[in-house]
Design a protein around this motif. Structure first.
Motif, mmCIF file in Angstrom:
data_model
loop_
_atom_site.group_PDB
_atom_site.id
_atom_site.type_symbol
_atom_site.label_atom_id
_atom_site.label_comp_id
_atom_site.label_asym_id
_atom_site.label_seq_id
_atom_site.Cartn_x
_atom_site.Cartn_y
_atom_site.Cartn_z
ATOM 1 N N GLY A 1 0.806 -1.210 0.000
ATOM 2 C CA GLY A 1 0.000 0.000 0.000
ATOM 3 C C GLY A 1 0.841 1.261 0.000
ATOM 4 N N LEU A 2 0.187 2.375 -0.312
ATOM 5 C CA LEU A 2 0.889 3.646 -0.410
ATOM 6 C C LEU A 2 1.429 4.095 0.946
ATOM 7 C CD1 LEU A 2 1.757 6.019 -2.156
ATOM 8 C CD2 LEU A 2 -0.494 7.056 -1.778
ATOM 9 N N GLY A 3 0.597 3.987 1.987
ATOM 10 C CA GLY A 3 1.051 4.391 3.315
ATOM 11 C C GLY A 3 2.240 3.576 3.783
ATOM 12 N N ARG A 4 2.209 2.278 3.506
ATOM 13 C CA ARG A 4 3.319 1.406 3.906
ATOM 14 C C ARG A 4 4.602 1.780 3.161
ATOM 15 N NH1 ARG A 4 3.560 -3.956 5.737
ATOM 16 N NH2 ARG A 4 5.741 -4.430 6.224
ATOM 17 N N ARG A 5 4.465 2.087 1.868
ATOM 18 C CA ARG A 5 5.663 2.458 1.108
ATOM 19 C C ARG A 5 6.239 3.779 1.600
ATOM 20 N NH1 ARG A 5 6.745 2.266 -5.490
ATOM 21 N NH2 ARG A 5 9.016 2.363 -5.247
ATOM 22 N N LEU A 6 5.381 4.743 1.870
ATOM 23 C CA LEU A 6 5.855 6.026 2.385
ATOM 24 C C LEU A 6 6.541 5.858 3.734
ATOM 25 C CD1 LEU A 6 2.818 8.281 1.416
ATOM 26 C CD2 LEU A 6 5.129 8.402 0.443
ATOM 27 N N SER A 7 5.968 5.013 4.590
ATOM 28 C CA SER A 7 6.557 4.768 5.905
ATOM 29 C C SER A 7 7.907 4.073 5.769
ATOM 30 C CB SER A 7 5.608 3.912 6.745
ATOM 31 O OG SER A 7 6.202 3.555 7.977
ATOM 32 N N GLU A 8 7.981 3.096 4.859
ATOM 33 C CA GLU A 8 9.234 2.378 4.647
ATOM 34 C C GLU A 8 10.295 3.307 4.050
ATOM 35 O OE1 GLU A 8 10.714 -1.558 2.160
ATOM 36 O OE2 GLU A 8 8.634 -1.444 2.885
ATOM 37 N N ALA A 9 9.864 4.183 3.133
ATOM 38 C CA ALA A 9 10.801 5.143 2.544
ATOM 39 C C ALA A 9 11.351 6.079 3.616
ATOM 40 C CB ALA A 9 10.102 5.938 1.443
ATOM 41 N N SER A 10 10.493 6.507 4.538
ATOM 42 C CA SER A 10 10.937 7.374 5.627
ATOM 43 C C SER A 10 11.938 6.653 6.524
ATOM 44 C CB SER A 10 9.724 7.835 6.446
ATOM 45 O OG SER A 10 10.124 8.564 7.586
ATOM 46 N N ASP A 11 11.662 5.380 6.841
ATOM 47 C CA ASP A 11 12.577 4.616 7.702
ATOM 48 C C ASP A 11 13.948 4.455 7.053
ATOM 49 O OD1 ASP A 11 10.566 4.360 9.546
ATOM 50 O OD2 ASP A 11 9.961 2.356 8.892
ATOM 51 N N ILE A 12 13.959 4.179 5.751
ATOM 52 C CA ILE A 12 15.225 3.990 5.037
ATOM 53 C C ILE A 12 16.058 5.257 5.074
ATOM 54 C CG2 ILE A 12 16.173 3.699 2.699
ATOM 55 C CD1 ILE A 12 14.020 1.586 2.242
ATOM 56 N N GLN A 13 15.394 6.416 5.073
ATOM 57 C CA GLN A 13 16.104 7.688 5.095
ATOM 58 C C GLN A 13 16.351 8.194 6.515
ATOM 59 O OE1 GLN A 13 14.901 10.294 1.470
ATOM 60 N NE2 GLN A 13 13.120 9.008 1.900
ATOM 61 N N GLY A 14 16.195 7.295 7.476
ATOM 62 C CA GLY A 14 16.504 7.649 8.859
ATOM 63 C C GLY A 14 15.359 8.248 9.622
ATOM 64 N N GLY A 15 14.158 8.240 9.033
ATOM 65 C CA GLY A 15 12.995 8.818 9.686
ATOM 66 C C GLY A 15 12.866 10.290 9.400
ATOM 67 N N LEU A 16 11.893 10.646 8.564
ATOM 68 C CA LEU A 16 11.697 12.051 8.215
ATOM 69 C C LEU A 16 11.071 12.784 9.392
ATOM 70 C CD1 LEU A 16 10.411 11.730 4.539
ATOM 71 C CD2 LEU A 16 12.736 12.143 5.347
ATOM 72 N N GLY A 17 11.553 13.950 9.671
ATOM 73 C CA GLY A 17 11.080 14.761 10.793
ATOM 74 C C GLY A 17 12.006 15.950 10.933
ATOM 75 N N TRP A 18 12.031 16.554 12.101
ATOM 76 C CA TRP A 18 12.890 17.717 12.279
ATOM 77 C C TRP A 18 14.344 17.279 12.411
ATOM 78 C CZ3 TRP A 18 13.590 22.566 11.429
ATOM 79 C CH2 TRP A 18 14.610 23.251 12.089
ATOM 80 N N HIS A 19 15.136 17.601 11.408
ATOM 81 C CA HIS A 19 16.583 17.369 11.429
ATOM 82 C C HIS A 19 17.236 18.599 10.810
ATOM 83 C CE1 HIS A 19 16.308 13.065 12.412
ATOM 84 N NE2 HIS A 19 15.333 12.986 11.527
ATOM 85 N N LEU A 20 18.115 19.227 11.538
ATOM 86 C CA LEU A 20 18.829 20.371 10.982
ATOM 87 C C LEU A 20 20.013 19.846 10.174
ATOM 88 C CD1 LEU A 20 18.993 23.446 10.789
ATOM 89 C CD2 LEU A 20 20.504 23.399 12.791
ATOM 90 N N ALA A 21 19.852 19.821 8.846
ATOM 91 C CA ALA A 21 20.879 19.252 7.970
ATOM 92 C C ALA A 21 21.634 20.316 7.192
ATOM 93 C CB ALA A 21 20.228 18.258 7.007
#
Length: 501
Positions: A241-261
């Protein structure tokens, strides 16, 4: 005659196409843009060199359509656009040189078409300078001939935003509507999430616009949907599903959220193609200078646009550049300089307009002192970009030669297609070797210990580790062969495992 000259200069100052008899000025402008694009293509071929091997991500994209190795694991964040882009060459040839030349020519053509879209919005000299500023960044030169998506998101962003501005100004411009759809589709085809971030200011405008803008809204949304359709369908077919893919994509990238990069991006400017983890000292200030000058020139461009009452052609690309950069500056825990390519492309044209404003008077005459200072600054900037590019090309070429040498070593040890590799850098080395790759953990997990052991019974299998590192538990009794860059642990061949009888 004097009146006509004055009108032309006023038009240039306001960013409008110059009037005049015939099409000679427009023709000269087209040739100017073509010259910038041709020089960009030539610079890629001379400075990046077609012989540089494929990088890690490139092997993933090319293997989906190529013949050299089985398709590598395709993780959730990736989209199929790059694979389809390289298919006309990779589907029948394993020549990296041919693929590089194809992509260099294609990226030059893409830059020309993207700049040409803006001809009704800025004079040719502004567009040519903007194209040159973008094309001479080491990041653009390095990634132009590579099978990677970010450059093409940048080209799509230039096309989409330029055509959007034209369509808003002239409802009868059907070509602009098609351009909006095509640019949006190209972005989403390459990286759906990036496409949404780039298009966010455009989406806000079409939502808040009067109902008569429905065609523009349909073109923009339709392009995004068309480009992302395959990614969404694949999400339901292969990822749950779309939600699962988006969640998995976020996990692979270290978890999308507040990160000062922001500091990570600064460290990557020295030529670190992937800065993860991004530690170490900051680069020399000379390497960073252009990155801080860029927003200052963007502010100058906006001030000039407000004074000349031509805000939209400057404000909109600046807004889209900002939203394109937000996730990679504030929402991700690592950096790669290519992530900001769409932002750099959208900033290039307003920045070029600001530079020309600084070096010319309202009457169109040069300001000698300002022009000299800008010329010196640009010369220094180009020198720094070339130095970083040269080091980056040398380093990445050496890395990819190591992968090729490891592949040759494996071939001598009997690991030949069909075969399987696991472990450290298994994906790129597997491509060079002609093998499949597998992982039991991490972002590319696609197998299990039991599956790997079963595979050893029917084909040559090896696991790769850093020098001196212990192999995984399933490979502890495999034969070990040491090299300078990695250790090779080879499973017993099926014949030796099963015995003579």
């Amino acid at each position: 005659m004097a009146h006509g000259t004055h009108a032309m200069l006023v038009g240039l100052r306001r960013g409008e196409p110059a009037p005049g008899p015939g099409t000679s000025w427009r023709t000269r402008g087209e040739w100017l843009l073509a010259a910038v694009a041709a020089a960009f293509t030539l610079a890629q071929l001379l400075l990046v060199r077609p012989g540089i091997g494929l990088g890690w991500d490139e092997t993933v994209y090319v293997s989906q359509v190529g013949t050299q190795a089985p398709a590598a694991f395709f993780s959730a964040p990736r989209a199929r656009g790059v694979s389809l882009l390289v298919a006309p060459v990779a589907s029948w040839s394993t020549s990296t040189e041919l693929l590089r030349v194809y992509l260099a020519v294609l990226s030059g053509l893409g830059l020309y078409l993207a700049l040409r879209v803006w001809r009704a919005l800025f004079p040719a000299r502004v567009l040519a300078l903007g194209g040159a500023l973008f094309a001479t960044l080491w990041i653009t030169l390095f990634y132009g001939p590579q099978a990677m998506p970010n450059h093409w998101v940048a080209i799509g962003a230039l096309v989409c935003v330029g055509c959007f501005l034209r369509a808003r100004a002239d409802r009868a411009d059907r070509a602009a509507l098609w351009g909006v759809a095509a640019g949006a589709a190209l972005m989403a085809w390459m990286r759906p999430a990036d496409a949404v971030w780039v298009a966010l200011p455009l989406l806000v405008l079409v939502v808040t616009a009067p109902a008569r803008r429905w065609r523009l809204a349909a073109a923009l949304v339709g392009g995004l949907v068309a480009g992302a359709a395959e990614w969404v369908v694949e999400a339901y077919a292969d990822y749950g599903g779309l939600g699962r893919r988006l969640s998995e994509a976020s996990d692979i990238q270290g978890g999308l959220g507040w990160h000062l990069a922001v500091d990570d991006q600064l460290r990557s400017l020295v030529g670190r193609t992937l800065c993860r983890p991004c530690t170490g000292p900051m680069p020399n200030p000379a390497v960073l200078a252009w990155w801080f000058v860029l927003p200052l020139l963007a502010v100058v461009a906006l001030v000039v646009a407000v004074r000349t009452r031509r805000t939209a052609p400057t404000l909109l690309p600046l807004a889209c550049a900002t939203t394109a950069a937000v996730p990679y500056l504030f929402m991700i825990g690592y950096a790669a300089p290519r992530f900001l390519q769409p932002a750099y492309a959208l900033l290039a044209i307003p920045v070029a307009a600001a530079l020309l404003h600084l070096v010319t008077t309202p009457a169109g005459r040069w300001r000698p002192m300002a022009a000299a200072l800008v010329a010196i600054g640009l010369a220094g900037h180009l020198a720094v970009q070339y130095a970083v590019l040269d080091r980056t090309v040398d380093r990445t070429t050496a890395d990819r030669r190591d992968w090729a040498r490891t592949a040759d070593h494996l071939h001598r040890l009997g690991v030949r297609p069909p075969c399987l590799l696991t472990g450290h850098e298994a994906i790129p080395v597997a491509y060079y070797t002609g093998c499949s790759s597998a992982a039991t953990g991490g972002p590319n997990a696609n197998s299990t210990r039991a599956d790997i052991l079963r595979t050893t019974r029917r084909m040559p299998t090896a696991t790769l580790t850093r020098p001196g590192a212990a192999p995984p538990s399933y490979a502890r009794d495999w034969g070990t062969h040491r090299s300078a860059v990695r250790d090779l642990h080879i499973a017993p061949t099926p014949a030796r495992r099963d015995g003579p009888g």
